[in-house]
Design a protein around this motif. Structure first.
Motif, PDB file in Angstrom:
ATOM      1  N   SER A  82      86.086  46.282  23.651  1.00  0.00           N
ATOM      2  CA  SER A  82      86.448  45.733  22.345  1.00  0.00           C
ATOM      3  C   SER A  82      86.174  46.705  21.232  1.00  0.00           C
ATOM      4  O   SER A  82      85.533  47.733  21.407  1.00  0.00           O
ATOM      5  N   GLN A  83      86.683  46.366  20.051  1.00  0.00           N
ATOM      6  CA  GLN A  83      86.390  47.215  18.892  1.00  0.00           C
ATOM      7  C   GLN A  83      85.323  46.591  18.009  1.00  0.00           C
ATOM      8  O   GLN A  83      84.908  47.188  17.030  1.00  0.00           O
ATOM      9  N   PHE A  84      84.890  45.350  18.338  1.00  0.00           N
ATOM     10  CA  PHE A  84      83.864  44.722  17.502  1.00  0.00           C
ATOM     11  C   PHE A  84      82.513  45.348  17.817  1.00  0.00           C
ATOM     12  O   PHE A  84      82.049  45.305  18.939  1.00  0.00           O
ATOM     13  N   HIS A  85      81.901  45.902  16.807  1.00  0.00           N
ATOM     14  CA  HIS A  85      80.701  46.677  17.075  1.00  0.00           C
ATOM     15  C   HIS A  85      79.452  46.031  16.486  1.00  0.00           C
ATOM     16  O   HIS A  85      78.438  46.668  16.311  1.00  0.00           O
ATOM     17  N   LYS A  86      79.537  44.710  16.147  1.00  0.00           N
ATOM     18  CA  LYS A  86      78.371  44.085  15.529  1.00  0.00           C
ATOM     19  C   LYS A  86      77.503  43.398  16.560  1.00  0.00           C
ATOM     20  O   LYS A  86      78.004  42.793  17.499  1.00  0.00           O
ATOM     21  N   GLU A  87      76.222  43.453  16.305  1.00  0.00           N
ATOM     22  CA  GLU A  87      75.278  42.839  17.237  1.00  0.00           C
ATOM     23  C   GLU A  87      75.528  41.345  17.351  1.00  0.00           C
ATOM     24  O   GLU A  87      75.502  40.772  18.436  1.00  0.00           O
ATOM     25  N   SER A  88      75.790  40.720  16.191  1.00  0.00           N
ATOM     26  CA  SER A  88      75.964  39.270  16.205  1.00  0.00           C
ATOM     27  C   SER A  88      77.098  38.841  17.140  1.00  0.00           C
ATOM     28  O   SER A  88      77.047  37.795  17.768  1.00  0.00           O
ATOM     29  N   TYR A  89      78.110  39.702  17.223  1.00  0.00           N
ATOM     30  CA  TYR A  89      79.230  39.383  18.094  1.00  0.00           C
ATOM     31  C   TYR A  89      78.792  39.347  19.549  1.00  0.00           C
ATOM     32  O   TYR A  89      79.121  38.443  20.304  1.00  0.00           O
ATOM     33  N   VAL A  90      78.041  40.369  19.923  1.00  0.00           N
ATOM     34  CA  VAL A  90      77.556  40.449  21.303  1.00  0.00           C
ATOM     35  C   VAL A  90      76.560  39.330  21.586  1.00  0.00           C
ATOM     36  O   VAL A  90      76.508  38.779  22.686  1.00  0.00           O
ATOM     37  N   ARG A  91      75.797  38.960  20.553  1.00  0.00           N
ATOM     38  CA  ARG A  91      74.829  37.881  20.720  1.00  0.00           C
ATOM     39  C   ARG A  91      75.547  36.561  21.029  1.00  0.00           C
ATOM     40  O   ARG A  91      75.216  35.863  21.969  1.00  0.00           O
ATOM     41  N   PRO A 132      74.677  50.530  23.581  1.00  0.00           N
ATOM     42  CA  PRO A 132      73.464  50.563  22.736  1.00  0.00           C
ATOM     43  C   PRO A 132      73.768  50.391  21.252  1.00  0.00           C
ATOM     44  O   PRO A 132      72.940  49.876  20.511  1.00  0.00           O
ATOM     45  N   ILE A 133      74.954  50.798  20.827  1.00  0.00           N
ATOM     46  CA  ILE A 133      75.289  50.675  19.403  1.00  0.00           C
ATOM     47  C   ILE A 133      75.249  49.218  18.942  1.00  0.00           C
ATOM     48  O   ILE A 133      74.816  48.918  17.848  1.00  0.00           O
ATOM     49  N   VAL A 134      75.696  48.321  19.808  1.00  0.00           N
ATOM     50  CA  VAL A 134      75.738  46.926  19.405  1.00  0.00           C
ATOM     51  C   VAL A 134      74.481  46.161  19.780  1.00  0.00           C
ATOM     52  O   VAL A 134      74.330  45.003  19.433  1.00  0.00           O
ATOM     53  N   ARG A 135      73.576  46.792  20.525  1.00  0.00           N
ATOM     54  CA  ARG A 135      72.451  46.012  20.999  1.00  0.00           C
ATOM     55  C   ARG A 135      71.475  45.624  19.887  1.00  0.00           C
ATOM     56  O   ARG A 135      70.817  44.603  19.958  1.00  0.00           O
ATOM     57  N   GLY A 136      71.457  46.436  18.864  1.00  0.00           N
ATOM     58  CA  GLY A 136      70.715  46.016  17.671  1.00  0.00           C
ATOM     59  C   GLY A 136      69.223  46.226  17.735  1.00  0.00           C
ATOM     60  O   GLY A 136      68.695  47.087  17.059  1.00  0.00           O
ATOM     61  N   VAL A 137      68.560  45.440  18.563  1.00  0.00           N
ATOM     62  CA  VAL A 137      67.095  45.546  18.594  1.00  0.00           C
ATOM     63  C   VAL A 137      66.693  46.936  19.069  1.00  0.00           C
ATOM     64  O   VAL A 137      67.034  47.346  20.157  1.00  0.00           O
ATOM     65  N   GLN A 138      65.972  47.617  18.246  1.00  0.00           N
ATOM     66  CA  GLN A 138      65.548  48.973  18.617  1.00  0.00           C
ATOM     67  C   GLN A 138      64.087  48.947  19.024  1.00  0.00           C
ATOM     68  O   GLN A 138      63.232  48.510  18.266  1.00  0.00           O
ATOM     69  N   ALA A 167      64.092  34.444  28.340  1.00  0.00           N
ATOM     70  CA  ALA A 167      63.886  34.970  26.993  1.00  0.00           C
ATOM     71  C   ALA A 167      64.427  36.396  26.875  1.00  0.00           C
ATOM     72  O   ALA A 167      65.057  36.755  25.876  1.00  0.00           O
ATOM     73  N   ILE A 168      64.210  37.187  27.948  1.00  0.00           N
ATOM     74  CA  ILE A 168      64.740  38.562  27.917  1.00  0.00           C
ATOM     75  C   ILE A 168      66.264  38.520  27.841  1.00  0.00           C
ATOM     76  O   ILE A 168      66.893  39.251  27.076  1.00  0.00           O
ATOM     77  N   ALA A 169      66.849  37.607  28.640  1.00  0.00           N
ATOM     78  CA  ALA A 169      68.308  37.488  28.642  1.00  0.00           C
ATOM     79  C   ALA A 169      68.813  37.190  27.235  1.00  0.00           C
ATOM     80  O   ALA A 169      69.778  37.789  26.759  1.00  0.00           O
ATOM     81  N   MET A 170      68.118  36.277  26.567  1.00  0.00           N
ATOM     82  CA  MET A 170      68.540  35.908  25.222  1.00  0.00           C
ATOM     83  C   MET A 170      68.393  37.080  24.260  1.00  0.00           C
ATOM     84  O   MET A 170      69.261  37.370  23.454  1.00  0.00           O
ATOM     85  N   ARG A 171      67.287  37.800  24.425  1.00  0.00           N
ATOM     86  CA  ARG A 171      67.029  38.891  23.497  1.00  0.00           C
ATOM     87  C   ARG A 171      67.980  40.058  23.714  1.00  0.00           C
ATOM     88  O   ARG A 171      68.382  40.738  22.770  1.00  0.00           O
ATOM     89  N   GLN A 172      68.337  40.299  24.974  1.00  0.00           N
ATOM     90  CA  GLN A 172      69.212  41.430  25.283  1.00  0.00           C
ATOM     91  C   GLN A 172      70.689  41.050  25.343  1.00  0.00           C
ATOM     92  O   GLN A 172      71.524  41.871  25.671  1.00  0.00           O
ATOM     93  N   HIS A 173      70.971  39.789  25.099  1.00  0.00           N
ATOM     94  CA  HIS A 173      72.349  39.278  25.124  1.00  0.00           C
ATOM     95  C   HIS A 173      73.020  39.443  26.478  1.00  0.00           C
ATOM     96  O   HIS A 173      74.211  39.712  26.559  1.00  0.00           O
ATOM     97  N   ILE A 174      72.268  39.343  27.539  1.00  0.00           N
ATOM     98  CA  ILE A 174      72.896  39.413  28.863  1.00  0.00           C
ATOM     99  C   ILE A 174      72.500  38.168  29.651  1.00  0.00           C
ATOM    100  O   ILE A 174      71.780  37.314  29.147  1.00  0.00           O
TER     101      ILE A 174
END
Lengths: 253, 376
Positions: A82-91, A132-138, A167-174
């Motif tokens: 995709s071209q959407f690069h925002k974390e919220s989208y992946v979340r 990693p660009i969209v993952r957000g949490v650094q 909780a990890i799944a939620m935090r990492q969006h997977i």
């Protein structure tokens, strides 16, 4: 041999994706679709090993199609391109991924090498991949000798903090399965299959994988004790944001 | 109706009362023939009390018919007064006034008797007063209905003009937003493309991997700019994941720009949120966005909270900050930003209220949307 379904509405991009796919997967059986609805139908009839799908498409968006496919087969492997690069989208996308599914999120704007890596990670290594660009949490975790990649070090940080798989799944969006697969690949790297070896020899589980990972983390010095405070305050702010849960004592800073 | 008394409401009302009074008194006057004897009897009975005052009363000097005009005039006047009273008053005051009218009529009759030798007609007058009180009641009801109708019409007119005004204001704002978009496209995208073109020309003459990288970066940048602009126009999150997710994204974005902590809480069932129409979604999203933009601009907040709650058949979106707060005086109806918000909200029947934030700090913006109960 892998059977892969490619769903992308722009012909030029689809051709490019197929070219990359052929380079990545030598033994490839290809199925093509040009919108979500067609993709959904072909998924049902062809039952591919993986689906690579754009999100914004006519007829049916990739998200709607994925939701439908996952409701029929919760283990379906889908790599979004995709071209959407925002974390919220992946979340938000992460919220519709079933626990058992392995999914990926690659960006169209990133290099072909990254796309290849994403395809490999999801299709061959059975792991989740989020660019990693969209993952957000650094995470401030110290990555030694280039041994761990970014997503592995993120999971490692969450493990150190004592988060559960969910909780990890939620935090990492997977998905939860994505987390478990990553933990086992982490264990392969750090513990070097010690537990599996022990289990095969002794016929019972001797080691707790996660604790062995922790042991290696401290033995090999992956993290300095001072870093832990940073990790924890990062987690506290994530908890407060996502779950409205204020950690006791986290407000005073 | 012919403008007999001029066409203002007051004389029209008077004409109506007069016409009614005339018809009532004519009817009673017509019945006079049958009431004549009874009238005379009653009149004499009543006169007994005054006999000492006027010793000559025992005589009837002229027949009723001879004083017809006079009698009719009296009937008409009394009826008019009675109708007017019944229209104006209700209950006990009305009764007292009607009795007073009757007593006044008696004085008139005495006067007439004395000066014109005309026999009185108390029964007819009582009949007139009774009929008039009914007529007055009817007229009152009618005029009330009329007034209500008028009020409703005025309200309708007012609302129409408000709508017109809000439409104009929104068109103006849309226009300015379009200008902003055009400026964005021109400043960001077009300029980037121009730069890329120049660089590409240079690259074609003398290819270098460094130049290739730069061009790639520039292309990436302008792609992301276009996406940013597109997202402003039509937020992908809203389309794909709904209002709550889109609001949360906005909140996160704002916190990245202005570096405050954010909290988001959605206590509304997704079915209820999904029951909102696309227009409602869009407008509520814009309203929340506007509130957040205002926080970024003015509030200097450390913490921003957004919550979505359901209350009976309302969905309430609250945006609270702990920043500087606003002076309630500056929140006058005329403040432009808030006016546009109010107008937008009015389009979907939502209400926007500004109030002091929790703990007497900052500001809370409350957007209240009425949704149809489930099933529709």
């Amino acid at each position: 041999m892998y059977k892969v379904l490619v769903v992308e509405d722009v012909a030029a991009l689809r051709q490019h994706l197929i070219k990359i796919l052929r380079e990545t997967v030598p033994d490839l059986q290809l199925v093509e679709a040009c919108n979500g609805l067609e993709g959904l139908k072909l998924y049902r009839s062809e039952k591919p090993d993986m689906m690579i799908m754009d999100i914004l498409m006519p007829e049916m968006t990739g998200i709607k199609a994925a939701q439908q496919i996952w409701s029929e087969n919760s283990r379906a492997k889908i790599l979004f391109w995709s071209q959407f690069h925002k974390e919220s989208y992946v979340r938000e996308l992460g919220k519709i991924v079933p626990d058992e599914a392995i999914h990926g999120y690659a960006l169209k704007t990133e290099s072909d090498e990254k796309l290849m890596h994403a395809i490999n990670t999801v299709l061959v290594h059975d792991n989740s991949y989020i660019d990693p660009i969209v993952r957000g949490v650094q995470h401030a975790i110290n990555i030694r000798h280039g041994m761990l990649n970014e997503s592995e070090s993120a999971i490692l940080a969450d493990l150190i903090l004592g988060l559960t798989d969910k909780a990890i799944a939620m935090r990492q969006h997977i998905s939860v399965r994505g987390v478990q697969n990553r933990i086992s690949s982490l264990s392969d790297k750090l513990v070097k299959g010690l537990d599996i070896h022990a289990k095969e020899t002794a016929g019972l589980e001797i080691f707790n994988t996660r604790m062995r990972i922790m042991l290696e983390v401290f033995r090999q010095g992956f993290i300095e004790p001072e870093e832990i405070d940073g990790l924890e305050s990062e987690m506290a702010s994530w908890l407060a944001r996502r779950l409205n849960f204020e950690m006791p004592g986290s407000e005073k800073k | 109706m012919a403008p007999l008394f001029g066409d203002d409401a007051r004389s029209r009302k008077m004409a109506l009362i007069a016409a009614t009074a005339l018809s009532v008194s004519l009817i009673v006057f017509g019945a006079q023939k049958f009431l004549q004897d009874l009238n005379a009897l009653l009149f004499r009975e009543l006169l007994q009390g005054f006999s000492e005052l006027l010793p000559s009363l025992a005589l009837t000097k002229k027949s009723f018919a001879e004083n017809a005009a006079l009698n009719l005039l009296l009937l008409f006047l009394i009826t008019y007064a009675a109708i007017w009273i019944s229209k104006r008053f209700t209950g006990a005051p009305r009764l007292v006034l009607l009795i007073q009218t009757f007593i006044v009529s008696l004085l008139f009759q005495l006067g007439f008797y004395h000066f014109f030798q005309s026999e009185g007609q108390p029964l007819s007058i009582i009949l007139c007063i009774v009929l008039a009180s009914f007529a007055g009641k009817l007229l009152k009801k009618r005029s009330e209905e009329h007034r209500e109708l008028e009020a409703r019409q005025i309200e309708l007119k007012l609302r129409n003009s408000e709508l017109q005004e809000s439409r104009l204001a929104l068109v103006k704002q849309d226009e300015s937003e379009r200008r902003l978009l055009a400026a964005d496209l021109h400043d960001q995208v077009l300029n980037d493309l121009r730069t890329i073109q120049k660089r590409f020309e240079a690259f074609a003459r003398a290819p270098s991997s460094e130049e290739e990288k730069t061009i790639n970066e520039l292309l990436k940048q302008s792609m992301s700019d276009i996406r940013e602009i597109m997202d402003e126009l039509c937020p992908a999150m809203l389309e794909e994941f709904g209002l709550a997710a889109a609001i949360e994204e906005r909140l996160d974005k704002g916190s990245q720009i202005a570096s405050y902590e954010v909290r988001f809480q959605n206590n509304v069932a997704s079915e209820l949120l999904e029951s909102m129409s696309a227009v409602e979604n869009q407008l509520i999203y814009r309203l929340v966005q506007e509130s957040l933009t205002n926080i970024n601009k003015h509030a200097q907040a450390k913490m921003v909270r957004v919550s979505i709650e359901a209350e009976e058949s309302d969905i309430i979106f609250r945006v609270s900050d702990d920043g500087k707060g606003i002076d309630p005086g500056s929140l006058s109806e005329s403040s432009r930003g808030t006016l546009y918000m109010r107008l937008r909200a009015a389009l979907i029947g939502a209400k926007v209220t500004w109030m002091q934030g929790p703990d007497q700090k900052g500001t809370t913006v409350e957007i209240r949307l009425h949704v149809q109960s489930s099933g529709s």
